[in-house]
Design a protein around this motif. Sequence first.
Motif, PDB file in Angstrom:
ATOM      1  N   ILE A   4      26.188 -64.935 105.059  1.00  0.00           N
ATOM      2  CA  ILE A   4      25.713 -65.408 103.767  1.00  0.00           C
ATOM      3  C   ILE A   4      25.191 -66.836 103.881  1.00  0.00           C
ATOM      4  N   GLY A   5      25.874 -67.654 104.645  1.00  0.00           N
ATOM      5  CA  GLY A   5      25.421 -69.023 104.857  1.00  0.00           C
ATOM      6  C   GLY A   5      24.078 -69.087 105.561  1.00  0.00           C
ATOM      7  N   VAL A   6      23.897 -68.225 106.548  1.00  0.00           N
ATOM      8  CA  VAL A   6      22.622 -68.179 107.262  1.00  0.00           C
ATOM      9  C   VAL A   6      21.495 -67.747 106.315  1.00  0.00           C
ATOM     10  N   VAL A   7      21.757 -66.746 105.504  1.00  0.00           N
ATOM     11  CA  VAL A   7      20.729 -66.198 104.606  1.00  0.00           C
ATOM     12  C   VAL A   7      20.416 -67.168 103.466  1.00  0.00           C
ATOM     13  N   THR A   8      21.433 -67.781 102.903  1.00  0.00           N
ATOM     14  CA  THR A   8      21.216 -68.620 101.726  1.00  0.00           C
ATOM     15  C   THR A   8      21.009 -70.086 102.044  1.00  0.00           C
ATOM     16  N   GLY A   9      21.413 -70.492 103.249  1.00  0.00           N
ATOM     17  CA  GLY A   9      21.347 -71.904 103.601  1.00  0.00           C
ATOM     18  C   GLY A   9      22.525 -72.691 103.040  1.00  0.00           C
ATOM     19  N   PHE A  10      23.451 -71.973 102.422  1.00  0.00           N
ATOM     20  CA  PHE A  10      24.628 -72.607 101.835  1.00  0.00           C
ATOM     21  C   PHE A  10      25.823 -72.319 102.737  1.00  0.00           C
ATOM     22  N   ILE A  11      26.319 -73.365 103.364  1.00  0.00           N
ATOM     23  CA  ILE A  11      27.458 -73.205 104.261  1.00  0.00           C
ATOM     24  C   ILE A  11      28.556 -74.140 103.780  1.00  0.00           C
ATOM     25  N   GLU A  12      29.680 -73.539 103.425  1.00  0.00           N
ATOM     26  CA  GLU A  12      30.826 -74.349 102.999  1.00  0.00           C
ATOM     27  C   GLU A  12      31.454 -74.980 104.228  1.00  0.00           C
ATOM     28  N   GLY A  13      32.063 -76.085 104.040  1.00  0.00           N
ATOM     29  CA  GLY A  13      32.697 -76.688 105.196  1.00  0.00           C
ATOM     30  C   GLY A  13      33.448 -77.826 104.820  1.00  0.00           C
TER      31      GLY A  13
END
Length: 97
Positions: A88-97
């Motif tokens: 999901i992070g790869v697809v949306t560009g949103f990566i929690e961290g």
Amino acid sequence: MDEAMTAEEQAIKKNVLSRMKRIEGQVRGIQGMIESGKECQDILVQMRAVRSALQSANKLILKRYLIKCYAESMENGADPKDALEKFIGVVTGFIEG
């Protein structure tokens, strides 16, 4: 081509590369249209075609990602939720961290 790739992965790679070369030609064509002063309507039609071609290539790359990267994560014992969140992070560009 990489021997470790499956036949399906190789086909996707070949298809994406073919599409990208076509897109490259379309973009050069648009540059020429702009340089020669073509009508905005004609340029926008070509821009729409490039955008559509990029979306198609994107779908194929996503398919390859799922076949290769996501599946490999599962085979290597990754937590399904973590692997899905990474996707999901790869697809949306949103990566929690």
